[in-house]
Design an enzyme around this catalytic site. Sequence first.
Site, short mmCIF file in Angstrom:
data_model
loop_
_atom_site.label_atom_id
_atom_site.label_comp_id
_atom_site.label_asym_id
_atom_site.label_seq_id
_atom_site.Cartn_x
_atom_site.Cartn_y
_atom_site.Cartn_z
N CYS A 74 0.83 -1.20 0.00
CA CYS A 74 0.00 0.00 0.00
C CYS A 74 0.87 1.26 0.00
O CYS A 74 1.86 1.34 0.73
CB CYS A 74 -0.91 -0.01 1.22
N CYS A 78 0.19 4.89 6.98
CA CYS A 78 -0.44 4.72 8.29
C CYS A 78 0.58 4.05 9.24
O CYS A 78 1.05 2.94 8.97
CB CYS A 78 -1.69 3.88 8.16
N CYS A 81 0.44 0.29 10.34
CA CYS A 81 0.02 -0.74 9.39
C CYS A 81 1.17 -1.51 8.76
O CYS A 81 2.02 -0.93 8.09
CB CYS A 81 -0.83 -0.10 8.29
N CYS A 209 -19.54 1.72 8.66
CA CYS A 209 -18.76 1.07 9.72
C CYS A 209 -17.53 1.96 9.91
O CYS A 209 -16.73 2.11 8.99
CB CYS A 209 -18.36 -0.34 9.27
N ARG A 281 -17.81 -2.89 18.12
CA ARG A 281 -17.00 -4.10 17.90
C ARG A 281 -15.65 -4.02 18.59
O ARG A 281 -14.93 -3.03 18.46
CB ARG A 281 -16.79 -4.31 16.38
S1 SF4 Z 1 -4.21 1.06 6.90
FE1 SF4 Z 1 -2.55 0.05 5.73
S2 SF4 Z 1 -3.59 -0.78 3.93
FE2 SF4 Z 1 -4.96 0.77 4.80
S3 SF4 Z 1 -4.44 2.69 3.77
FE3 SF4 Z 1 -3.19 2.63 5.64
S4 SF4 Z 1 -1.24 1.69 4.97
FE4 SF4 Z 1 -2.77 1.24 3.38
#
Ligand code: SF4
Length: 335
Positions: A74, A78, A81, A209, A281
């Site tokens: 990706c 984030c 992540c 959600c 949740r």
């Molecule tokens: S949470 Fe992970 S998969 Fe989702 S947008 Fe952020 S970096 Fe990408």
Amino acid sequence: MNLDTLTTRETQNDTGSIAGKSQHAPFWSVADILALLDAPFNDLIYRAQTVHRQYHDPNGVQLSTLISVKTGGCPEDCGYCPQAARYHTGVKNQNMLSLDEVVGAAAAAKAKGASRFCMGAAWRGPKQRDIEKMTEMVRAVKSLGMETCATLGLLKPGQAQQLGEAGLDYYNHNLDTAPEFYEEIITTRQYQDRLNTLREVRDAGINVCCGGIVGMGETRQSRAGLIAQLANLNPYPESVPINHLVQVEGTPLYGTAALDPLEFVRTIAAARITMPKAMVRISAGRQEMSDAIQALCFIAGANSIFYGDKLLTTDNPETDRDRTLMEKLGLHALS
Ligand code: SF4
């Protein structure tokens, strides 16, 4: 403001519906929610359980299963992540699963008792060809008699409508944290981008959600700020996942000081009180929680869990452990 005043105001004013069609819920200030989080634990939990019983089966738990239909690589940043391409976490990239693979996984999840099947993809947002594949998957999973949910990142105008026309029941898009803490966690997309996607989803008639993550080094004030953002969405989300950071080596948040588990329980309680009709949740991070903390979360108003062995790329408590815990607590699966 004392806790009684807050809760009384909430129960009198909320006229929301689970479909989110006619809600004019009260405005919750960050200070209101901080007062909830600061309250004596027994008072907070008692109020949350009281609200929970007004709106929900007190012993029912909705079971969702989550599958990653496209993993890793990706472009976003984030900080929590393991699927972000820029972090070296050992997550193996996987191209989009085939329709047959997804339908097979959905059928297996249904056989184990899941009522909702969530499909996640590690994108900034889907391209048109991705949307076409996703709509096929949504139609196929719906035909098994399951509720469908997708989490695909930012949506461009028109994409939510296509997913809605295919029968998508829920779209997951989390706000993650409070606005003032957001830039500590993500810089490649803005808070407003997320709100825009939530508006697209809502306008397409799809249930929302939306939740966040705690344990990322935020303050209690920021946890209050997150809950305020969620509760003041108009209408508030039908489904509110509260995640506890799963620390993955290689991500920037690895090594963050651990959050007291009772703060997680308090956050669940605040979500329940401020969004009384939502399904709240216990989401990522359940693997690390003791049975006792999970039980406290249910008392605090959680009534949905992710169920299955994997939660995108991190482990989730095995279904056997879930079943045993539900039996011990006398909980039953909601259909
Ligand atoms: S949470 Fe992970 S998969 Fe989702 S947008 Fe952020 S970096 Fe990408």
